[in-house]
Design a protein around this motif. Structure first.
Motif, PDB file in Angstrom:
ATOM      1  N   TYR A 185      -9.122  -1.508   0.101  1.00 17.22           N
ATOM      2  CA  TYR A 185     -10.232  -0.751  -0.496  1.00 17.22           C
ATOM      3  C   TYR A 185     -10.966  -1.705  -1.429  1.00 17.22           C
ATOM      4  O   TYR A 185     -10.392  -2.140  -2.441  1.00 17.22           O
ATOM      5  CB  TYR A 185      -9.708   0.432  -1.310  1.00 17.22           C
ATOM      6  CG  TYR A 185      -8.918   1.431  -0.501  1.00 17.22           C
ATOM      7  CD1 TYR A 185      -9.565   2.379   0.291  1.00 17.22           C
ATOM      8  CD2 TYR A 185      -7.518   1.433  -0.533  1.00 17.22           C
ATOM      9  CE1 TYR A 185      -8.830   3.294   1.038  1.00 17.22           C
ATOM     10  CE2 TYR A 185      -6.788   2.346   0.215  1.00 17.22           C
ATOM     11  CZ  TYR A 185      -7.448   3.266   0.999  1.00 17.22           C
ATOM     12  OH  TYR A 185      -6.727   4.172   1.738  1.00 17.22           O
ATOM     13  N   CYS A 186     -12.220  -2.018  -1.119  1.00 12.95           N
ATOM     14  CA  CYS A 186     -12.879  -3.065  -1.908  1.00 12.95           C
ATOM     15  C   CYS A 186     -13.063  -2.656  -3.363  1.00 12.95           C
ATOM     16  O   CYS A 186     -13.038  -3.513  -4.241  1.00 12.95           O
ATOM     17  CB  CYS A 186     -14.165  -3.563  -1.260  1.00 12.95           C
ATOM     18  SG  CYS A 186     -15.485  -2.376  -1.180  1.00 12.95           S
ATOM     19  N   HIS A 187     -13.185  -1.363  -3.665  1.00 11.26           N
ATOM     20  CA  HIS A 187     -13.378  -0.986  -5.075  1.00 11.26           C
ATOM     21  C   HIS A 187     -12.084  -1.138  -5.898  1.00 11.26           C
ATOM     22  O   HIS A 187     -12.127  -1.172  -7.112  1.00 11.26           O
ATOM     23  CB  HIS A 187     -13.926   0.444  -5.186  1.00 11.26           C
ATOM     24  CG  HIS A 187     -12.935   1.513  -4.827  1.00 11.26           C
ATOM     25  ND1 HIS A 187     -12.675   1.895  -3.529  1.00 11.26           N
ATOM     26  CD2 HIS A 187     -12.117   2.263  -5.599  1.00 11.26           C
ATOM     27  CE1 HIS A 187     -11.757   2.849  -3.531  1.00 11.26           C
ATOM     28  NE2 HIS A 187     -11.395   3.088  -4.766  1.00 11.26           N
ATOM     29  N   ARG A 188     -10.952  -1.238  -5.208  1.00 14.42           N
ATOM     30  CA  ARG A 188      -9.678  -1.363  -5.936  1.00 14.42           C
ATOM     31  C   ARG A 188      -9.208  -2.804  -6.061  1.00 14.42           C
ATOM     32  O   ARG A 188      -8.448  -3.139  -6.974  1.00 14.42           O
ATOM     33  CB  ARG A 188      -8.572  -0.618  -5.190  1.00 14.42           C
ATOM     34  CG  ARG A 188      -8.620   0.870  -5.394  1.00 14.42           C
ATOM     35  CD  ARG A 188      -7.330   1.472  -4.827  1.00 14.42           C
ATOM     36  NE  ARG A 188      -7.580   2.830  -4.394  1.00 14.42           N
ATOM     37  CZ  ARG A 188      -6.801   3.496  -3.567  1.00 14.42           C
ATOM     38  NH1 ARG A 188      -5.724   2.928  -3.081  1.00 14.42           N
ATOM     39  NH2 ARG A 188      -7.085   4.726  -3.234  1.00 14.42           N
ATOM     40  N   GLU A 189      -9.605  -3.646  -5.117  1.00  9.76           N
ATOM     41  CA  GLU A 189      -9.074  -5.015  -5.083  1.00  9.76           C
ATOM     42  C   GLU A 189      -9.899  -5.949  -5.960  1.00  9.76           C
ATOM     43  O   GLU A 189     -11.108  -5.796  -6.066  1.00  9.76           O
ATOM     44  CB  GLU A 189      -9.096  -5.546  -3.648  1.00  9.76           C
ATOM     45  CG  GLU A 189      -8.189  -4.810  -2.702  1.00  9.76           C
ATOM     46  CD  GLU A 189      -6.708  -4.976  -3.002  1.00  9.76           C
ATOM     47  OE1 GLU A 189      -6.309  -5.987  -3.589  1.00  9.76           O
ATOM     48  OE2 GLU A 189      -5.958  -4.051  -2.643  1.00  9.76           O
ATOM     49  N   ARG A 190      -9.236  -6.932  -6.542  1.00 11.86           N
ATOM     50  CA  ARG A 190      -9.960  -7.917  -7.345  1.00 11.86           C
ATOM     51  C   ARG A 190     -10.820  -8.792  -6.424  1.00 11.86           C
ATOM     52  O   ARG A 190     -11.958  -9.081  -6.713  1.00 11.86           O
ATOM     53  CB  ARG A 190      -8.947  -8.760  -8.109  1.00 11.86           C
ATOM     54  CG  ARG A 190      -9.463  -9.099  -9.480  1.00 11.86           C
ATOM     55  CD  ARG A 190      -8.592 -10.061 -10.268  1.00 11.86           C
ATOM     56  NE  ARG A 190      -7.168  -9.901 -10.115  1.00 11.86           N
ATOM     57  CZ  ARG A 190      -6.328 -10.924 -10.150  1.00 11.86           C
ATOM     58  NH1 ARG A 190      -6.783 -12.149 -10.292  1.00 11.86           N
ATOM     59  NH2 ARG A 190      -5.037 -10.734 -10.033  1.00 11.86           N
TER      60      ARG A 190
ATOM     61  N   ASP B 293       0.864  -1.197   0.000  1.00  4.69           N
ATOM     62  CA  ASP B 293       0.000   0.000   0.000  1.00  4.69           C
ATOM     63  C   ASP B 293       0.893   1.238   0.000  1.00  4.69           C
ATOM     64  O   ASP B 293       2.012   1.190  -0.491  1.00  4.69           O
ATOM     65  CB  ASP B 293      -1.000  -0.037   1.171  1.00  4.69           C
ATOM     66  CG  ASP B 293      -0.315  -0.080   2.543  1.00  4.69           C
ATOM     67  OD1 ASP B 293       0.935  -0.002   2.598  1.00  4.69           O
ATOM     68  OD2 ASP B 293      -1.025  -0.186   3.553  1.00  4.69           O
TER      69      ASP B 293
ATOM     70  N   GLU C 121     -16.973   1.204   2.744  1.00  4.70           N
ATOM     71  CA  GLU C 121     -17.580   1.643   1.488  1.00  4.70           C
ATOM     72  C   GLU C 121     -18.995   1.079   1.458  1.00  4.70           C
ATOM     73  O   GLU C 121     -19.289   0.074   2.121  1.00  4.70           O
ATOM     74  CB  GLU C 121     -16.782   1.117   0.290  1.00  4.70           C
ATOM     75  CG  GLU C 121     -15.353   1.621   0.263  1.00  4.70           C
ATOM     76  CD  GLU C 121     -14.583   1.190  -0.995  1.00  4.70           C
ATOM     77  OE1 GLU C 121     -15.179   1.162  -2.080  1.00  4.70           O
ATOM     78  OE2 GLU C 121     -13.397   0.870  -0.864  1.00  4.70           O
TER      79      GLU C 121
END
Ligand SMILES: [Fe+2]
Length: 227
Positions: free
Chosen positions: A45-50, A14, A84
């Motif tokens: 960050y859930c929107h960034r991780e696969r 990170d 989020e």
């Protein structure tokens, strides 16, 4: 046992330590300052991780790179999970709890408070029987109204305080009130590097009574999964 609840020491995962040498230098400083147990909490960050699964693989790789060289031998893996909308429905989210415990570190967004944030916090704790730790609660003084802050502070969450809170008049005042109210607090350096955000356990030990720090250290054992 002085316990670090929040830091970005794992290398290359990170915006914390950029390489193994930085991680080890951070751990050296922590050790010198008396830290004996560290929970590694890289950002998630859930929107960034696969997927959570992929994040856990990356975290394990970063940990493998330092684990045998670390001057502090007592290490646990965790994450700083950004709240989020929809977070509680992300597959495997409960696996981001601190290894071997029912504790999960969540970070509120730096924007106006909205009710969905409380809902996500509630859903995660209720659905997975996890105890929520809210990261650096004192950092939201400028984003939330007094009522919103009170709503957050009246929740059942454990409050995580960054050591640097004691260097700011307003943040220190807020933290002292939380302590006075008898809330459960855990401390962390939230260290990211060895320059402007380095480990700062020296500050905490100068400003806070030992029994308050000991209370923070004892929280981890109370939420062991075996209990
Ligand atoms: Fe952090």
């Amino acid at each position: 046992m002085l316990t670090e609840y929040h830091c970005h020491v794992l290398p290359g995962i990170d915006d914390g330590a950029d390489k193994v040498e930085t991680s080890l230098a951070m751990l050296d400083i922590m050790k010198e300052q008396g830290v004996e147990k560290v929970i590694f909490t890289p950002h998630f960050y859930c929107h960034r991780e696969r997927s959570v699964e992929r994040f856990l693989e990356k975290r394990q790789e970063a940990f493998e790179a330092i684990k045998d060289k670390s001057p502090i031998k007592n290490m646990l893996l965790g994450a700083e999970v950004a709240i989020e909308n929809g977070l509680s429905e992300v597959k495997d989210i409960e696996k981001l709890a601190v290894q071997g415990t029912k504790l999960i570190l969540l970070e509120l967004p730096y924007r106006d408070y909205a009710d969905w944030m409380s809902e996500e916090i509630y859903n995660i704790s209720a659905e997975y029987s996890l105890k929520i730790i809210l990261a650096h609660v004192h950092r939201y003084l400028e984003y939330y109204s007094k009522e919103q802050l009170e709503k957050i502070l009246s929740s059942e969450c454990i409050m995580q305080v960054n050591n640097e809170a004691f260097t700011s008049w307003s943040e220190k005042k807020m933290v002292k009130n939380i302590i006075k109210d008898g809330r459960t607090i855990v401390f962390g350096s939230d260290a990211h590097n060895i320059s402007d955000r380095k480990p700062n356990w020296d500050i905490l030990q100068k400003k806070v009574k030992p029994e308050i720090i000991e209370a923070s250290d004892s929280v981890l054992g109370k939420f062991d999964v075996k209990k």
